[in-house]
Design a protein around this motif. Structure first.
Motif, PDB file in Angstrom:
ATOM      1  N   ASP A 137      44.068  38.753  45.699  1.00  0.00           N
ATOM      2  CA  ASP A 137      42.786  39.297  46.139  1.00  0.00           C
ATOM      3  C   ASP A 137      42.767  40.814  45.925  1.00  0.00           C
ATOM      4  N   PHE A 138      43.811  41.492  46.355  1.00  0.00           N
ATOM      5  CA  PHE A 138      43.922  42.949  46.201  1.00  0.00           C
ATOM      6  C   PHE A 138      43.884  43.363  44.727  1.00  0.00           C
ATOM      7  N   LEU A 139      44.687  42.708  43.911  1.00  0.00           N
ATOM      8  CA  LEU A 139      44.758  43.061  42.490  1.00  0.00           C
ATOM      9  C   LEU A 139      43.442  42.778  41.759  1.00  0.00           C
ATOM     10  N   LEU A 140      42.812  41.678  42.072  1.00  0.00           N
ATOM     11  CA  LEU A 140      41.552  41.350  41.411  1.00  0.00           C
ATOM     12  C   LEU A 140      40.456  42.346  41.780  1.00  0.00           C
ATOM     13  N   ARG A 141      40.408  42.753  43.026  1.00  0.00           N
ATOM     14  CA  ARG A 141      39.381  43.711  43.462  1.00  0.00           C
ATOM     15  C   ARG A 141      39.548  45.073  42.796  1.00  0.00           C
ATOM     16  N   ARG A 142      40.726  45.380  42.293  1.00  0.00           N
ATOM     17  CA  ARG A 142      40.976  46.644  41.598  1.00  0.00           C
ATOM     18  C   ARG A 142      40.460  46.629  40.162  1.00  0.00           C
ATOM     19  N   PRO A 180      37.705  46.333  37.332  1.00  0.00           N
ATOM     20  CA  PRO A 180      36.252  46.477  37.236  1.00  0.00           C
ATOM     21  C   PRO A 180      35.547  45.276  36.590  1.00  0.00           C
ATOM     22  N   ARG A 181      36.294  44.395  35.938  1.00  0.00           N
ATOM     23  CA  ARG A 181      35.688  43.208  35.330  1.00  0.00           C
ATOM     24  C   ARG A 181      35.455  42.103  36.350  1.00  0.00           C
ATOM     25  N   ILE A 182      35.965  42.300  37.572  1.00  0.00           N
ATOM     26  CA  ILE A 182      35.831  41.309  38.637  1.00  0.00           C
ATOM     27  C   ILE A 182      34.827  41.805  39.673  1.00  0.00           C
ATOM     28  N   GLY A 183      33.893  40.943  40.032  1.00  0.00           N
ATOM     29  CA  GLY A 183      32.904  41.260  41.054  1.00  0.00           C
ATOM     30  C   GLY A 183      33.359  40.712  42.402  1.00  0.00           C
ATOM     31  N   ASP A 184      32.687  39.670  42.848  1.00  0.00           N
ATOM     32  CA  ASP A 184      32.995  39.046  44.129  1.00  0.00           C
ATOM     33  C   ASP A 184      34.305  38.262  44.042  1.00  0.00           C
ATOM     34  N   VAL A 185      35.106  38.327  45.102  1.00  0.00           N
ATOM     35  CA  VAL A 185      36.351  37.554  45.183  1.00  0.00           C
ATOM     36  C   VAL A 185      36.316  36.750  46.471  1.00  0.00           C
ATOM     37  N   GLN A 186      36.415  35.439  46.344  1.00  0.00           N
ATOM     38  CA  GLN A 186      36.533  34.529  47.478  1.00  0.00           C
ATOM     39  C   GLN A 186      37.962  33.991  47.487  1.00  0.00           C
ATOM     40  N   THR A 187      38.471  33.645  48.662  1.00  0.00           N
ATOM     41  CA  THR A 187      39.812  33.068  48.743  1.00  0.00           C
ATOM     42  C   THR A 187      39.786  31.784  49.571  1.00  0.00           C
ATOM     43  N   ALA A 188      40.711  30.900  49.252  1.00  0.00           N
ATOM     44  CA  ALA A 188      40.872  29.651  49.994  1.00  0.00           C
ATOM     45  C   ALA A 188      42.357  29.335  50.047  1.00  0.00           C
ATOM     46  N   GLN A 189      42.801  28.873  51.203  1.00  0.00           N
ATOM     47  CA  GLN A 189      44.221  28.607  51.385  1.00  0.00           C
ATOM     48  C   GLN A 189      44.593  27.146  51.120  1.00  0.00           C
ATOM     49  N   SER A 190      43.644  26.369  50.606  1.00  0.00           N
ATOM     50  CA  SER A 190      43.922  24.990  50.210  1.00  0.00           C
ATOM     51  C   SER A 190      42.844  24.534  49.234  1.00  0.00           C
ATOM     52  N   GLU A 240      50.715  42.960  37.601  1.00  0.00           N
ATOM     53  CA  GLU A 240      49.338  43.401  37.425  1.00  0.00           C
ATOM     54  C   GLU A 240      48.920  43.406  35.950  1.00  0.00           C
ATOM     55  N   GLU A 241      49.831  43.837  35.064  1.00  0.00           N
ATOM     56  CA  GLU A 241      49.498  43.877  33.641  1.00  0.00           C
ATOM     57  C   GLU A 241      49.226  42.476  33.098  1.00  0.00           C
ATOM     58  N   ARG A 242      49.985  41.513  33.567  1.00  0.00           N
ATOM     59  CA  ARG A 242      49.809  40.131  33.107  1.00  0.00           C
ATOM     60  C   ARG A 242      48.499  39.548  33.646  1.00  0.00           C
ATOM     61  N   LEU A 243      48.153  39.906  34.883  1.00  0.00           N
ATOM     62  CA  LEU A 243      46.885  39.468  35.463  1.00  0.00           C
ATOM     63  C   LEU A 243      45.721  40.067  34.677  1.00  0.00           C
ATOM     64  N   GLN A 244      45.824  41.327  34.297  1.00  0.00           N
ATOM     65  CA  GLN A 244      44.772  41.961  33.502  1.00  0.00           C
ATOM     66  C   GLN A 244      44.586  41.250  32.163  1.00  0.00           C
TER      67      GLN A 244
END
Length: 123
Positions: free
Chosen positions: A21-26, A28-38, A109-113
Protein backbone atom coordinates in the motif's frame (compact mmCIF):
# COMPACT_ATOMS: atom_id res chain seq x y z
CA UNK A 1 0.34 10.13 -19.12
CA UNK A 2 -2.99 8.32 -18.95
CA UNK A 3 -5.35 8.23 -15.99
CA UNK A 4 -3.78 6.82 -12.81
CA UNK A 5 -4.51 3.15 -12.19
CA UNK A 6 -6.80 2.14 -9.36
CA UNK A 7 -5.28 -0.77 -7.45
CA UNK A 8 -6.43 -3.48 -5.10
CA UNK A 9 -3.88 -5.28 -2.91
CA UNK A 10 -4.88 -8.66 -1.49
CA UNK A 11 -2.62 -10.36 1.06
CA UNK A 12 -3.33 -12.15 4.32
CA UNK A 13 -0.14 -10.82 5.93
CA UNK A 14 -0.76 -7.32 7.33
CA UNK A 15 2.91 -6.14 7.11
CA UNK A 16 3.08 -7.08 3.41
CA UNK A 17 -0.29 -5.44 2.76
CA UNK A 18 0.85 -2.23 4.46
CA UNK A 19 4.19 -2.18 2.62
CA UNK A 20 2.60 -2.65 -0.80
CA UNK A 21 0.00 0.00 0.00
CA UNK A 22 2.79 2.43 0.97
CA UNK A 23 4.90 1.70 -2.11
CA UNK A 24 1.99 1.91 -4.53
CA UNK A 25 0.83 5.27 -3.13
CA UNK A 26 4.32 6.66 -3.86
CA UNK A 27 4.01 5.89 -7.58
CA UNK A 28 2.35 8.66 -9.65
CA UNK A 29 0.90 6.05 -12.04
CA UNK A 30 -1.27 4.72 -9.21
CA UNK A 31 -4.43 6.51 -8.09
CA UNK A 32 -6.73 4.92 -5.52
CA UNK A 33 -5.41 1.96 -3.51
CA UNK A 34 -7.77 -0.44 -1.74
CA UNK A 35 -6.58 -3.31 0.45
CA UNK A 36 -8.09 -6.61 1.53
CA UNK A 37 -6.67 -9.17 3.92
CA UNK A 38 -8.38 -12.13 2.24
CA UNK A 39 -9.86 -13.14 -1.09
CA UNK A 40 -13.30 -13.09 0.50
CA UNK A 41 -12.80 -9.48 1.64
CA UNK A 42 -11.55 -8.66 -1.87
CA UNK A 43 -14.71 -10.09 -3.41
CA UNK A 44 -16.79 -7.84 -1.14
CA UNK A 45 -14.77 -4.81 -2.26
CA UNK A 46 -15.16 -5.83 -5.90
CA UNK A 47 -18.94 -5.46 -5.56
CA UNK A 48 -18.48 -1.68 -5.50
CA UNK A 49 -14.94 -1.02 -6.79
CA UNK A 50 -13.44 -2.09 -10.12
CA UNK A 51 -9.66 -1.73 -9.94
CA UNK A 52 -7.46 -1.55 -13.00
CA UNK A 53 -4.89 -3.83 -11.35
CA UNK A 54 -4.92 -6.37 -8.53
CA UNK A 55 -1.73 -7.20 -6.62
CA UNK A 56 -2.53 -10.66 -5.36
CA UNK A 57 -0.90 -13.08 -2.94
CA UNK A 58 -1.31 -16.73 -3.91
CA UNK A 59 -1.23 -18.72 -0.67
CA UNK A 60 -4.06 -17.52 1.57
CA UNK A 61 -6.55 -19.31 3.80
CA UNK A 62 -9.87 -20.42 2.33
CA UNK A 63 -9.92 -18.95 -1.19
CA UNK A 64 -6.43 -18.82 -2.71
CA UNK A 65 -5.12 -16.04 -4.89
CA UNK A 66 -5.24 -18.38 -7.88
CA UNK A 67 -8.93 -19.04 -7.15
CA UNK A 68 -9.61 -15.30 -6.95
CA UNK A 69 -7.69 -14.76 -10.19
CA UNK A 70 -9.98 -17.27 -11.92
CA UNK A 71 -12.94 -15.14 -10.83
CA UNK A 72 -11.26 -11.94 -12.00
CA UNK A 73 -10.61 -13.35 -15.48
CA UNK A 74 -14.37 -13.75 -15.92
CA UNK A 75 -15.05 -10.01 -15.52
CA UNK A 76 -16.23 -8.18 -18.63
CA UNK A 77 -13.20 -5.88 -18.30
CA UNK A 78 -10.80 -7.88 -16.12
CA UNK A 79 -8.15 -6.04 -14.14
CA UNK A 80 -4.48 -6.69 -14.69
CA UNK A 81 -3.21 -9.26 -12.23
CA UNK A 82 0.19 -9.06 -10.59
CA UNK A 83 0.91 -11.95 -8.27
CA UNK A 84 2.99 -11.09 -5.22
CA UNK A 85 4.07 -14.20 -3.38
CA UNK A 86 6.84 -15.92 -1.47
CA UNK A 87 6.34 -19.05 -3.58
CA UNK A 88 7.90 -19.32 -7.02
CA UNK A 89 6.31 -22.74 -7.61
CA UNK A 90 3.07 -21.18 -8.88
CA UNK A 91 4.52 -19.07 -11.69
CA UNK A 92 3.31 -21.34 -14.50
CA UNK A 93 -0.23 -21.37 -13.07
CA UNK A 94 -0.12 -17.59 -12.73
CA UNK A 95 0.88 -16.97 -16.32
CA UNK A 96 -1.74 -19.43 -17.56
CA UNK A 97 -4.20 -16.95 -16.02
CA UNK A 98 -2.59 -14.18 -18.10
CA UNK A 99 -0.91 -12.52 -15.16
CA UNK A 100 0.86 -9.33 -16.12
CA UNK A 101 3.70 -10.04 -13.70
CA UNK A 102 4.85 -12.25 -10.84
CA UNK A 103 6.77 -10.68 -7.95
CA UNK A 104 8.56 -12.55 -5.20
CA UNK A 105 8.50 -11.33 -1.61
CA UNK A 106 10.10 -9.34 -0.21
CA UNK A 107 9.16 -6.92 -2.96
CA UNK A 108 11.79 -4.43 -4.06
CA UNK A 109 10.47 -1.01 -5.01
CA UNK A 110 12.29 -1.07 -8.36
CA UNK A 111 10.72 -4.42 -9.24
CA UNK A 112 7.26 -3.14 -8.26
CA UNK A 113 7.77 -0.11 -10.51
CA UNK A 114 8.58 -2.47 -13.38
CA UNK A 115 5.38 -4.42 -12.70
CA UNK A 116 3.38 -1.17 -12.80
CA UNK A 117 5.05 -0.26 -16.09
CA UNK A 118 3.95 -3.62 -17.51
CA UNK A 119 0.38 -3.07 -16.34
CA UNK A 120 0.31 0.39 -17.92
CA UNK A 121 1.68 -1.03 -21.16
CA UNK A 122 -0.86 -3.87 -21.16
CA UNK A 123 -3.79 -1.46 -20.68
Amino acid sequence: MTEPLDALVVDDERPVLDELDFLLRRDPRIGDVQTAQSSTAALRLLETHRPDVVFLDIVMPALSGLDLAHVLTRFRDPPGIVFVTAHDAHAVDAFELNAVDYLLKPVREERLQEAIRRVVQAR
